[in-house]
Design an enzyme around this catalytic site. Structure first.
Site, PDB file in Angstrom:
ATOM      1  N   LYS A  50      -6.224  -1.686  20.760  1.00  0.00           N
ATOM      2  CA  LYS A  50      -6.790  -1.658  19.401  1.00  0.00           C
ATOM      3  C   LYS A  50      -7.418  -2.606  18.855  1.00  0.00           C
ATOM      4  CE  LYS A  50      -3.038   1.585  18.853  1.00  0.00           C
ATOM      5  NZ  LYS A  50      -2.266   2.628  17.886  1.00  0.00           N
TER       6      LYS A  50
ATOM      7  N   ARG B 168      -4.965   8.301  16.990  1.00  0.00           N
ATOM      8  CA  ARG B 168      -5.295   9.348  17.954  1.00  0.00           C
ATOM      9  C   ARG B 168      -4.693  10.647  17.357  1.00  0.00           C
ATOM     10  NH1 ARG B 168      -1.075  10.767  22.679  1.00  0.00           N
ATOM     11  NH2 ARG B 168      -0.075  11.682  20.696  1.00  0.00           N
ATOM     12  N   GLY B 169      -3.925  10.600  16.573  1.00  0.00           N
ATOM     13  CA  GLY B 169      -3.359  11.851  15.973  1.00  0.00           C
ATOM     14  C   GLY B 169      -2.366  12.788  16.980  1.00  0.00           C
ATOM     15  N   ASP B 170      -2.002  13.980  16.648  1.00  0.00           N
ATOM     16  CA  ASP B 170      -1.009  14.802  17.501  1.00  0.00           C
ATOM     17  C   ASP B 170      -1.659  16.103  17.292  1.00  0.00           C
ATOM     18  OD1 ASP B 170       0.924  13.035  18.469  1.00  0.00           O
ATOM     19  OD2 ASP B 170       1.733  12.912  16.583  1.00  0.00           O
TER      20      ASP B 170
ATOM     21  N   TYR C 232      -4.256  12.571   7.564  1.00  0.00           N
ATOM     22  CA  TYR C 232      -5.253  13.423   8.181  1.00  0.00           C
ATOM     23  C   TYR C 232      -4.651  14.546   8.956  1.00  0.00           C
ATOM     24  CZ  TYR C 232     -10.138  14.321  10.014  1.00  0.00           C
ATOM     25  OH  TYR C 232     -11.165  15.045  10.358  1.00  0.00           O
TER      26      TYR C 232
ATOM     27  N   PHE D  92      12.399  14.922  11.105  1.00  0.00           N
ATOM     28  CA  PHE D  92      11.126  14.232  11.185  1.00  0.00           C
ATOM     29  C   PHE D  92      11.243  12.906  12.250  1.00  0.00           C
ATOM     30  CE2 PHE D  92       7.700  11.777   8.346  1.00  0.00           C
ATOM     31  CZ  PHE D  92       6.696  12.817   8.874  1.00  0.00           C
TER      32      PHE D  92
ATOM     33  N   HIS E 143       6.281   4.202  20.749  1.00  0.00           N
ATOM     34  CA  HIS E 143       5.774   5.458  20.635  1.00  0.00           C
ATOM     35  C   HIS E 143       6.455   6.369  21.748  1.00  0.00           C
ATOM     36  CE1 HIS E 143       2.685   8.761  21.139  1.00  0.00           C
ATOM     37  NE2 HIS E 143       2.806   8.350  19.890  1.00  0.00           N
TER      38      HIS E 143
ATOM     39  N   GLU F 189       1.188   5.501   0.882  1.00  0.00           N
ATOM     40  CA  GLU F 189       0.645   6.639   1.561  1.00  0.00           C
ATOM     41  C   GLU F 189       0.689   7.834   0.939  1.00  0.00           C
ATOM     42  OE1 GLU F 189       0.878   6.194   5.940  1.00  0.00           O
ATOM     43  OE2 GLU F 189       1.435   8.417   6.243  1.00  0.00           O
TER      44      GLU F 189
ATOM     45  N   SER G 175       0.896  -1.055   0.092  1.00  0.00           N
ATOM     46  CA  SER G 175      -0.056  -0.011  -0.017  1.00  0.00           C
ATOM     47  C   SER G 175       0.988   1.200   0.049  1.00  0.00           C
ATOM     48  CB  SER G 175      -0.865   0.037   1.107  1.00  0.00           C
ATOM     49  OG  SER G 175      -0.179  -0.123   2.538  1.00  0.00           O
TER      50      SER G 175
ATOM     51  N   HIS H 109      -7.057   8.384   6.547  1.00  0.00           N
ATOM     52  CA  HIS H 109      -6.706   8.421   8.034  1.00  0.00           C
ATOM     53  C   HIS H 109      -7.588   9.139   8.630  1.00  0.00           C
ATOM     54  CE1 HIS H 109      -2.150   7.242   7.096  1.00  0.00           C
ATOM     55  NE2 HIS H 109      -3.004   6.635   6.311  1.00  0.00           N
TER      56      HIS H 109
ATOM     57  N   GLN I 204       5.032   2.555  12.361  1.00  0.00           N
ATOM     58  CA  GLN I 204       6.093   3.479  12.161  1.00  0.00           C
ATOM     59  C   GLN I 204       7.290   3.313  11.243  1.00  0.00           C
ATOM     60  OE1 GLN I 204       6.722   6.627  11.401  1.00  0.00           O
ATOM     61  NE2 GLN I 204       5.859   7.298  13.370  1.00  0.00           N
TER      62      GLN I 204
ATOM     63  N   HIS J 198       4.115  -1.107   3.522  1.00  0.00           N
ATOM     64  CA  HIS J 198       3.390   0.156   3.449  1.00  0.00           C
ATOM     65  C   HIS J 198       4.444   1.115   3.331  1.00  0.00           C
ATOM     66  CE1 HIS J 198      -0.063   3.171   4.024  1.00  0.00           C
ATOM     67  NE2 HIS J 198       0.806   3.729   4.668  1.00  0.00           N
TER      68      HIS J 198
HETATM   69  P1  FAD Z   1      -2.432   5.715  20.622  1.00  0.00           P
HETATM   70  O1  FAD Z   1      -2.725   4.345  20.035  1.00  0.00           O
HETATM   71  O2  FAD Z   1      -3.868   6.427  21.133  1.00  0.00           O
HETATM   72  O3  FAD Z   1      -1.264   5.887  21.542  1.00  0.00           O
HETATM   73  C1  FAD Z   1      -0.613   7.242  21.615  1.00  0.00           C
HETATM   74  C2  FAD Z   1       0.136   6.913  23.002  1.00  0.00           C
HETATM   75  O4  FAD Z   1      -0.672   6.596  24.174  1.00  0.00           O
HETATM   76  C3  FAD Z   1       1.274   5.629  23.013  1.00  0.00           C
HETATM   77  O5  FAD Z   1       2.195   6.337  23.740  1.00  0.00           O
HETATM   78  C4  FAD Z   1       0.491   4.699  23.620  1.00  0.00           C
HETATM   79  O6  FAD Z   1       1.235   3.684  24.182  1.00  0.00           O
HETATM   80  C5  FAD Z   1      -0.731   5.232  24.776  1.00  0.00           C
HETATM   81  N1  FAD Z   1      -2.003   4.796  24.689  1.00  0.00           N
HETATM   82  C6  FAD Z   1      -2.639   4.189  23.582  1.00  0.00           C
HETATM   83  N2  FAD Z   1      -4.131   3.953  23.969  1.00  0.00           N
HETATM   84  C7  FAD Z   1      -4.040   4.428  25.392  1.00  0.00           C
HETATM   85  C8  FAD Z   1      -5.327   4.587  26.109  1.00  0.00           C
HETATM   86  N3  FAD Z   1      -6.499   4.157  26.058  1.00  0.00           N
HETATM   87  N4  FAD Z   1      -5.065   5.041  27.506  1.00  0.00           N
HETATM   88  C9  FAD Z   1      -3.623   5.750  27.788  1.00  0.00           C
HETATM   89  N5  FAD Z   1      -2.725   5.464  26.876  1.00  0.00           N
HETATM   90  C10 FAD Z   1      -2.692   4.901  25.880  1.00  0.00           C
HETATM   91  N6  FAD Z   1      -0.638  11.437  12.600  1.00  0.00           N
HETATM   92  C11 FAD Z   1      -1.492  12.163  12.074  1.00  0.00           C
HETATM   93  O7  FAD Z   1      -1.717  13.468  12.673  1.00  0.00           O
HETATM   94  N7  FAD Z   1      -2.220  12.203  11.011  1.00  0.00           N
HETATM   95  C12 FAD Z   1      -2.152  10.988  10.306  1.00  0.00           C
HETATM   96  O8  FAD Z   1      -2.628  10.715   9.349  1.00  0.00           O
HETATM   97  C13 FAD Z   1      -1.139  10.106  10.734  1.00  0.00           C
HETATM   98  N8  FAD Z   1      -1.046   8.936  10.210  1.00  0.00           N
HETATM   99  C14 FAD Z   1      -0.318   7.804  10.693  1.00  0.00           C
HETATM  100  C15 FAD Z   1       0.106   6.376  10.102  1.00  0.00           C
HETATM  101  C16 FAD Z   1       0.721   5.629  10.625  1.00  0.00           C
HETATM  102  C17 FAD Z   1       0.910   4.545  10.155  1.00  0.00           C
HETATM  103  C18 FAD Z   1       1.479   5.898  11.870  1.00  0.00           C
HETATM  104  C19 FAD Z   1       2.370   4.881  12.525  1.00  0.00           C
HETATM  105  C20 FAD Z   1       1.498   7.130  12.326  1.00  0.00           C
HETATM  106  C21 FAD Z   1       0.591   8.013  11.829  1.00  0.00           C
HETATM  107  N9  FAD Z   1       0.474   9.493  12.410  1.00  0.00           N
HETATM  108  C22 FAD Z   1      -0.551  10.409  12.022  1.00  0.00           C
HETATM  109  C23 FAD Z   1       1.033   9.726  13.931  1.00  0.00           C
HETATM  110  C24 FAD Z   1       0.106   9.447  14.986  1.00  0.00           C
HETATM  111  O9  FAD Z   1      -1.153  10.140  14.882  1.00  0.00           O
HETATM  112  C25 FAD Z   1       1.063   9.827  16.164  1.00  0.00           C
HETATM  113  O10 FAD Z   1       2.066   8.932  16.478  1.00  0.00           O
HETATM  114  C26 FAD Z   1       0.115   9.900  17.526  1.00  0.00           C
HETATM  115  O11 FAD Z   1       1.143  10.456  18.608  1.00  0.00           O
HETATM  116  C27 FAD Z   1      -0.312   8.513  18.131  1.00  0.00           C
HETATM  117  O12 FAD Z   1      -1.188   7.961  17.403  1.00  0.00           O
HETATM  118  P2  FAD Z   1      -1.573   6.542  17.701  1.00  0.00           P
HETATM  119  O13 FAD Z   1      -3.042   6.206  16.943  1.00  0.00           O
HETATM  120  O14 FAD Z   1      -0.472   5.618  17.605  1.00  0.00           O
HETATM  121  O15 FAD Z   1      -2.350   6.731  19.111  1.00  0.00           O
END
Ligand code: FAD
Length: 281
Positions: A158, A100-102, A43, A209, A142, A11, A9, A70, A169, A259
């Site tokens: 998840k 979750r995003g940032d 996103y 990055f 992370h 991106e 895939s 996303h 990542q 990917h």
């Molecule tokens: P989560 O899975 O929520 O994890 C975030 C942190 O919190 C981790 O440290 C985890 O250990 C902890 N955690 C997880 N769940 C919980 C919970 N329920 N309670 C307490 N702690 C928890 N960013 C963007 O802004 N836009 C994008 O399109 C984008 N695409 C991406 C695509 C890929 C394939 C990857 C790997 C990353 C991408 N990112 C993107 C970056 C991503 O949004 C960031 O890394 C963000 O900080 C974490 O997202 P996550 O979905 O992994 O979060």
């Protein structure tokens, strides 16, 4: 050419200019030759690209490709995200990358980030089995994780919430990936964890990055890239060699797919695919 030996895939990110859109159309058309499972579209923080992500996704589908938006809550409410999901279903979207995003500094104040496991739960509650849901995984962990095993615990949550597969990542150590997959298997995670592959094309951008997202650039690789930092052609050739070898190791070791983070450029990813799978159709 033969089809890729593993599912692949690509991106993209939503372009901001007309020229960027034209470039992306060319990139899609070039990379479509490698028969990807889907093209994913990032996103922006806090829903900042909500419309542009959607529009690129619709354009991709209209051009005959499968597209995977996303998605994250950012600062948005459930109604906004539910409407977007309905819109994606109507447009023929089959895959969603749930994150979750940032939020960039300054946008954090009022809104709280919603963890990806909660978003996956929400998508399943709202849309049942409509979408194939992908989530993020971090072989080098992370940056905000409490610990190695807690990060894996949350990846497991998840999957328990209904995710089908994870995309990682990017990384440059195959060992880090295989150790992570083994650690996941030990706690019962057996869903596909697809390596995210970032072509090596620019030294400074890569360092900036990687520091931000917590991806490790091994010391030997930093030195090799640094030596070629001012010679773009030499760096690209060297990077191609390193990343081709990494992908070969991953495929040989059983990675369930690849990917590619294309950065909307078709040449670096196209050359990698060509090394790995032969020329496009
Ligand atoms: P989560 O899975 O929520 O994890 C975030 C942190 O919190 C981790 O440290 C985890 O250990 C902890 N955690 C997880 N769940 C919980 C919970 N329920 N309670 C307490 N702690 C928890 N960013 C963007 O802004 N836009 C994008 O399109 C984008 N695409 C991406 C695509 C890929 C394939 C990857 C790997 C990353 C991408 N990112 C993107 C970056 C991503 O949004 C960031 O890394 C963000 O900080 C974490 O997202 P996550 O979905 O992994 O979060």
């Amino acid at each position: 050419m033969s089809n890729p030996s593993v599912p692949i895939s690509f991106e993209f990110f939503p372009p901001k200019t007309e020229k960027g859109h034209a470039n992306l159309a060319e990139t899609r058309s070039q990379l479509a030759a490698y028969s990807p499972e889907y093209f994913s579209v990032t996103y922006g923080a806090g829903g900042s690209t909500r419309d542009t992500t959607r529009n690129v996704v619709v354009d991709l589908i209209q051009a005959g490709s499968r597209a995977a938006p996303h998605l994250s809550f950012g600062g948005d409410g459930e109604q906004t995200i539910a409407a977007l999901l309905r819109d994606y279903a109507a447009a023929g979207v089959e895959h969603i990358v749930a994150l979750r995003g940032d939020l960039p500094s300054g946008m954090g104040g009022a809104s709280q980030l919603v963890h990806a496991n909660q978003l996956v739960e929400f998508i399943r509650r709202e849309t049942g089995d409509q979408f194939n849901i992908l989530v993020a995984a971090y072989p080098e962990i992370h940056p905000e994780a409490e610990s190695y095993s807690r990060d894996i615990h949350w990846l497991g949550e998840k999957f328990k919430a209904g995710a089908d597969a994870a995309i990682t990542q990017y990384f440059y150590s195959a060992d880090a990936y295989f150790a992570f997959v083994d650690a996941c298997a030990k706690v019962g995670i057996d869903q596909p964890i697809v390596p995210g592959i970032m072509p090596l094309t620019n030294y400074q951008n890569l360092l900036r990055f990687s520091d931000a997202c917590g991806a490790d650039i091994p010391r030997w690789l930093r030195w090799q890239l640094k030596e070629r930092a001012d010679d773009s052609e030499a760096l690209i050739e060297y990077g191609l060699e390193v990343v081709t070898k990494l992908c070969e190791q991953l495929i040989a070791g059983g990675a369930p797919g690849l990917h590619f983070y294309t950065m909307n450029q078709w040449r670096p990813t196209g050359r990698l695919c060509s090394n790995l799978f032969g020329d496009g159709q």
